[in-house]
Design a protein around this motif. Structure first.
Motif, PDB file in Angstrom:
ATOM      1  N   LEU A 319      57.828  23.630   3.964  1.00 46.74           N
ATOM      2  CA  LEU A 319      57.764  25.058   3.646  1.00 46.74           C
ATOM      3  C   LEU A 319      59.179  25.629   3.737  1.00 46.74           C
ATOM      4  CD1 LEU A 319      54.571  26.058   5.651  1.00 46.74           C
ATOM      5  CD2 LEU A 319      54.768  25.636   3.182  1.00 46.74           C
ATOM      6  N   LYS A 320      59.452  26.665   2.971  1.00 46.28           N
ATOM      7  CA  LYS A 320      60.816  27.180   2.843  1.00 46.28           C
ATOM      8  C   LYS A 320      60.782  28.702   2.821  1.00 46.28           C
ATOM      9  CE  LYS A 320      64.652  26.945  -0.511  1.00 46.28           C
ATOM     10  NZ  LYS A 320      65.060  26.360  -1.824  1.00 46.28           N
ATOM     11  N   ALA A 321      61.710  29.317   3.545  1.00 42.78           N
ATOM     12  CA  ALA A 321      61.761  30.783   3.579  1.00 42.78           C
ATOM     13  C   ALA A 321      63.189  31.227   3.866  1.00 42.78           C
ATOM     14  CB  ALA A 321      60.819  31.325   4.646  1.00 42.78           C
ATOM     15  N   ASP A 322      63.494  32.454   3.457  1.00 42.13           N
ATOM     16  CA  ASP A 322      64.834  32.998   3.691  1.00 42.13           C
ATOM     17  C   ASP A 322      64.984  33.613   5.065  1.00 42.13           C
ATOM     18  OD1 ASP A 322      65.922  32.259   1.217  1.00 42.13           O
ATOM     19  OD2 ASP A 322      65.066  34.033   0.235  1.00 42.13           O
ATOM     20  N   THR A 323      63.852  33.888   5.737  1.00 45.50           N
ATOM     21  CA  THR A 323      63.909  34.452   7.085  1.00 45.50           C
ATOM     22  C   THR A 323      62.961  33.684   7.996  1.00 45.50           C
ATOM     23  OG1 THR A 323      62.118  36.048   6.768  1.00 45.50           O
ATOM     24  CG2 THR A 323      64.356  36.755   6.127  1.00 45.50           C
ATOM     25  N   ILE A 324      63.238  33.715   9.280  1.00 46.74           N
ATOM     26  CA  ILE A 324      62.353  33.090  10.269  1.00 46.74           C
ATOM     27  C   ILE A 324      60.978  33.762  10.238  1.00 46.74           C
ATOM     28  CG2 ILE A 324      61.959  32.830  12.752  1.00 46.74           C
ATOM     29  CD1 ILE A 324      63.934  30.797  11.666  1.00 46.74           C
ATOM     30  N   GLU A 325      60.973  35.082  10.072  1.00 44.46           N
ATOM     31  CA  GLU A 325      59.700  35.808  10.074  1.00 44.46           C
ATOM     32  C   GLU A 325      58.818  35.375   8.899  1.00 44.46           C
ATOM     33  OE1 GLU A 325      62.541  38.092  12.514  1.00 44.46           O
ATOM     34  OE2 GLU A 325      62.659  37.101  10.557  1.00 44.46           O
ATOM     35  N   ASP A 326      59.422  35.202   7.719  1.00 39.00           N
ATOM     36  CA  ASP A 326      58.649  34.782   6.555  1.00 39.00           C
ATOM     37  C   ASP A 326      58.139  33.353   6.749  1.00 39.00           C
ATOM     38  OD1 ASP A 326      57.470  34.872   4.035  1.00 39.00           O
ATOM     39  OD2 ASP A 326      59.264  34.076   3.061  1.00 39.00           O
ATOM     40  N   LEU A 327      58.974  32.486   7.316  1.00 39.90           N
ATOM     41  CA  LEU A 327      58.537  31.116   7.589  1.00 39.90           C
ATOM     42  C   LEU A 327      57.357  31.115   8.559  1.00 39.90           C
ATOM     43  CD1 LEU A 327      59.177  28.116   7.018  1.00 39.90           C
ATOM     44  CD2 LEU A 327      60.598  28.140   9.075  1.00 39.90           C
ATOM     45  N   ALA A 328      57.438  31.953   9.581  1.00 35.40           N
ATOM     46  CA  ALA A 328      56.332  32.049  10.543  1.00 35.40           C
ATOM     47  C   ALA A 328      55.040  32.450   9.851  1.00 35.40           C
ATOM     48  CB  ALA A 328      56.687  33.061  11.639  1.00 35.40           C
ATOM     49  N   ARG A 329      55.118  33.408   8.959  1.00 37.69           N
ATOM     50  CA  ARG A 329      53.908  33.855   8.261  1.00 37.69           C
ATOM     51  C   ARG A 329      53.326  32.718   7.408  1.00 37.69           C
ATOM     52  NH1 ARG A 329      56.642  38.917   8.603  1.00 37.69           N
ATOM     53  NH2 ARG A 329      58.029  38.430   6.858  1.00 37.69           N
ATOM     54  N   GLN A 330      54.197  31.980   6.729  1.00 40.35           N
ATOM     55  CA  GLN A 330      53.714  30.859   5.915  1.00 40.35           C
ATOM     56  C   GLN A 330      53.033  29.793   6.766  1.00 40.35           C
ATOM     57  OE1 GLN A 330      56.258  29.148   2.842  1.00 40.35           O
ATOM     58  NE2 GLN A 330      57.660  30.878   3.050  1.00 40.35           N
ATOM     59  N   MET A 331      53.501  29.634   8.005  1.00 40.24           N
ATOM     60  CA  MET A 331      52.977  28.583   8.878  1.00 40.24           C
ATOM     61  C   MET A 331      51.837  29.063   9.757  1.00 40.24           C
ATOM     62  SD  MET A 331      56.567  26.744   9.963  1.00 40.24           S
ATOM     63  CE  MET A 331      55.909  25.108  10.266  1.00 40.24           C
ATOM     64  N   GLY A 332      51.505  30.349   9.653  1.00 40.41           N
ATOM     65  CA  GLY A 332      50.425  30.881  10.472  1.00 40.41           C
ATOM     66  C   GLY A 332      50.813  31.073  11.924  1.00 40.41           C
ATOM     67  N   LEU A 333      52.094  31.292  12.185  1.00 42.09           N
ATOM     68  CA  LEU A 333      52.595  31.487  13.549  1.00 42.09           C
ATOM     69  C   LEU A 333      52.890  32.960  13.784  1.00 42.09           C
ATOM     70  CD1 LEU A 333      55.129  28.503  13.701  1.00 42.09           C
ATOM     71  CD2 LEU A 333      52.865  28.611  14.760  1.00 42.09           C
ATOM     72  N   PRO A 334      52.808  33.424  15.034  1.00 45.74           N
ATOM     73  CA  PRO A 334      53.181  34.815  15.326  1.00 45.74           C
ATOM     74  C   PRO A 334      54.670  35.026  15.073  1.00 45.74           C
ATOM     75  CG  PRO A 334      52.752  33.602  17.361  1.00 45.74           C
ATOM     76  CD  PRO A 334      52.340  32.708  16.242  1.00 45.74           C
ATOM     77  N   ALA A 335      54.992  35.897  14.129  1.00 46.83           N
ATOM     78  CA  ALA A 335      56.375  36.038  13.674  1.00 46.83           C
ATOM     79  C   ALA A 335      57.301  36.526  14.781  1.00 46.83           C
ATOM     80  CB  ALA A 335      56.437  36.985  12.471  1.00 46.83           C
ATOM     81  N   ASP A 336      56.853  37.497  15.586  1.00 52.18           N
ATOM     82  CA  ASP A 336      57.728  38.030  16.626  1.00 52.18           C
ATOM     83  C   ASP A 336      57.995  36.985  17.705  1.00 52.18           C
ATOM     84  OD1 ASP A 336      55.042  38.120  17.352  1.00 52.18           O
ATOM     85  OD2 ASP A 336      55.283  39.882  18.641  1.00 52.18           O
ATOM     86  N   ARG A 337      56.989  36.181  18.012  1.00 48.81           N
ATOM     87  CA  ARG A 337      57.159  35.139  19.027  1.00 48.81           C
ATOM     88  C   ARG A 337      58.111  34.051  18.534  1.00 48.81           C
ATOM     89  NH1 ARG A 337      52.842  34.840  22.635  1.00 48.81           N
ATOM     90  NH2 ARG A 337      53.972  33.156  23.684  1.00 48.81           N
ATOM     91  N   LEU A 338      57.965  33.665  17.278  1.00 50.39           N
ATOM     92  CA  LEU A 338      58.868  32.629  16.750  1.00 50.39           C
ATOM     93  C   LEU A 338      60.296  33.163  16.689  1.00 50.39           C
ATOM     94  CD1 LEU A 338      59.167  29.774  15.670  1.00 50.39           C
ATOM     95  CD2 LEU A 338      58.810  30.671  13.363  1.00 50.39           C
ATOM     96  N   ARG A 339      60.445  34.414  16.286  1.00 48.31           N
ATOM     97  CA  ARG A 339      61.784  35.010  16.250  1.00 48.31           C
ATOM     98  C   ARG A 339      62.420  34.982  17.636  1.00 48.31           C
ATOM     99  NH1 ARG A 339      65.435  35.814  12.559  1.00 48.31           N
ATOM    100  NH2 ARG A 339      66.484  34.537  14.122  1.00 48.31           N
ATOM    101  N   SER A 340      61.650  35.321  18.643  1.00 43.85           N
ATOM    102  CA  SER A 340      62.159  35.327  20.016  1.00 43.85           C
ATOM    103  C   SER A 340      62.521  33.914  20.482  1.00 43.85           C
ATOM    104  CB  SER A 340      61.107  35.939  20.946  1.00 43.85           C
ATOM    105  OG  SER A 340      61.520  35.870  22.288  1.00 43.85           O
ATOM    106  N   THR A 341      61.672  32.931  20.152  1.00 42.51           N
ATOM    107  CA  THR A 341      61.938  31.546  20.553  1.00 42.51           C
ATOM    108  C   THR A 341      63.214  31.033  19.900  1.00 42.51           C
ATOM    109  OG1 THR A 341      59.608  31.062  20.946  1.00 42.51           O
ATOM    110  CG2 THR A 341      61.029  29.187  20.454  1.00 42.51           C
ATOM    111  N   VAL A 342      63.377  31.325  18.611  1.00 42.09           N
ATOM    112  CA  VAL A 342      64.591  30.893  17.901  1.00 42.09           C
ATOM    113  C   VAL A 342      65.820  31.592  18.476  1.00 42.09           C
ATOM    114  CG1 VAL A 342      65.788  30.926  15.676  1.00 42.09           C
ATOM    115  CG2 VAL A 342      63.379  30.249  15.786  1.00 42.09           C
TER     116      VAL A 342
END
Length: 459
Positions: A319-342
């Protein structure tokens, strides 16, 4: 025609046993459960053979000593191995490589790059399917008979020997009474119910990388009759594979080699282990178990553009995205949590100047739990890429206990005419974990031993 030696199974270990027995003068029959097109068990999916050598040997460069090989094994198994059998397998591997070539196997030139294996592992030209086909051609020249779609249902243990074998073929049940029997029919990983009994409900979410024909029928039959076992039912060669792989038989191409250059999170977007613990061939096999322990038995790999070309390409595109948040949405992950982890991971990354993708480089995080101890570079360069990970089981480690002659026993002593080789006895040496290419080593070494001993008994 009555046969001196019957070999149950049709993969690498079975073929090595059959060829060795035939060359010793025995008449040999192979009973292979799979159809001809799927013959070869998990050996169809292998790529390489781990080999000790003193100096360059075939495609292998430099040297790889017995002690270094054993140390590598001890590291991945945490010492859960039979040291004598392990040394036998390691020491015997050096003579196996030219033997393999003599029996039709061709090897690629030594490999360089991300695999880090040019010194330790010899890769088959054309992969495991070519090796299997080469061995079957040699077996035919040796006069070995092969029955496909021949499922062994029972081995009758009478006292200290196997009295007969029952198998189904062509819609009929057959009974044969060979002088010697070699069991090389693998583990039980394709029996989901057995896996679930061993692992619990999580096993229902596992994928099976290998053949769907390894259901442990012969193994269960012998264990039920008191043949000694080795290994634990919940130990296996399990790796993290692409979550989009098929339920069975996805094989080697479903493996992902990107973990060392990534962060791996669970469905809650939380990291759970050191992705940079060791070079991938020594550590890839622990990740199946790690993912199995996560919610829903799934993990997610996150990398950025600068890491995309550092590992072998995947069979399915990421999967490919220009932002971490968009990648999270594609993967079904909580976007804010993934952003914080990264962000936390990026902030913990230090000096990058020593980065080296094919060896331990010490480029590590600081103040982060869990740490990443090598290849820790911030994930900052778009586009960002993601893979899902699932537990992919290759083979199980509960098996038949053998001695240095590959002979099986009950608590009353050796079974005079029963030997085992390959994955069905690998738990004797692999108590946990896995070392790339070592399954083929065990199968080749103990297949040859079993074939030699079975032929000697039959004569």
């Amino acid at each position: 025609m009555a046969h001196d030696v019957v070999v149950i199974g049709g993969g690498n270990a079975a073929l090595c046993a059959a060829m060795t027995a035939a060359e010793a003068g025995a008449s040999v029959l192979i009973l292979e459960t799979a159809p001809k097109a799927y013959r070869g068990g998990n050996s169809r999916h292998t790529r390489n053979f781990r080999c000790m050598h003193k100096g360059p040997l075939g495609p292998l460069v430099d040297d790889y000593s017995e002690d270094e090989y054993l140390a590598d094994l001890m590291k991945v198994t945490a010492g859960k191995t039979d040291g004598d059998l392990a040394r036998l397998a390691i020491r015997s591997s050096e003579e196996c490589l030219p033997w393999m070539q003599d029996h039709g196997v061709h090897f690629q030139p030594s490999l360089s790059g991300t695999l880090s294996l040019a010194r330790t592992n010899a890769f088959f030209m054309g992969g495991g399917k070519s090796l299997v086909n080469a061995y079957y051609r040699t077996a035919a020249k040796l006069g070995i008979d092969v029955l496909y779609e021949a499922q062994v249902t029972h081995l009758e243990l009478a006292g200290d020997q196997i009295a007969w074998i029952d198998y189904s073929h062509g819609g009929e049940i057959h009974r044969i009474t060979p002088k010697a029997v070699v069991v090389a029919s693998g583990g039980f990983q394709a029996d989901t119910e057995w896996l679930t009994r061993a692992w619990g409900p999580a096993a229902k979410n596992f994928l099976i990388r290998g053949t769907p024909y390894n259901r442990g029928v012969v193994l269960a039959d012998l264990l039920d009759q008191g043949v000694q076992s080795v290994g634990d039912a919940d130990q296996c060669h399990a790796v993290a594979i692409d979550g989009r792989a098929p339920k069975f038989d996805g094989g080697i191409v479903t493996r992902l080699d990107c973990v060392p250059f990534s962060i791996v999170v669970n469905k809650n977007a939380e990291r759970f282990y050191d992705e940079g613990e060791d070079v991938w061939p020594k550590r890839y096999a622990i990740w199946g178990r790690l993912v199995a322990a996560q919610p829903d038995q799934v993990g997610y790999v996150i990398i950025d553009a600068k890491s995309l070309n550092l590992f072998m390409p995947s069979v399915f595109p990421p999967l490919k995205a220009d932002t971490i948040e968009d990648l999270a949405r594609q993967m079904g992950l909580p976007a804010d949590r993934l952003r914080s982890t990264v962000d936390d991971f990026n902030a913990a990354c230090g000096d990058q100047t020593g980065f080296h993708p094919t060896e331990l480089d010490g480029v590590a995080t600081s103040g982060l739990t869990p740490a990443k101890t090598n290849w820790a570079r911030p994930i900052t360069e778009p586009p960002f890429y993601g893979y899902s990970l699932r537990t992919g089981v290759t083979f199980t480690y509960l098996g038949l206990k053998v001695d240095e002659n590959a002979q099986c026993s009950t608590q009353d002593g050796p079974i005079k005419n029963l030997w085992a080789a390959g994955e069905t006895m690998a738990g004797s040496i692999l108590g946990q974990g896995y070392l790339a290419g070592f399954g083929m080593t065990i199968g080749t070494v103990f297949g040859r031993i079993a074939g030699r001993e079975a032929a000697a008994h039959a004569s």
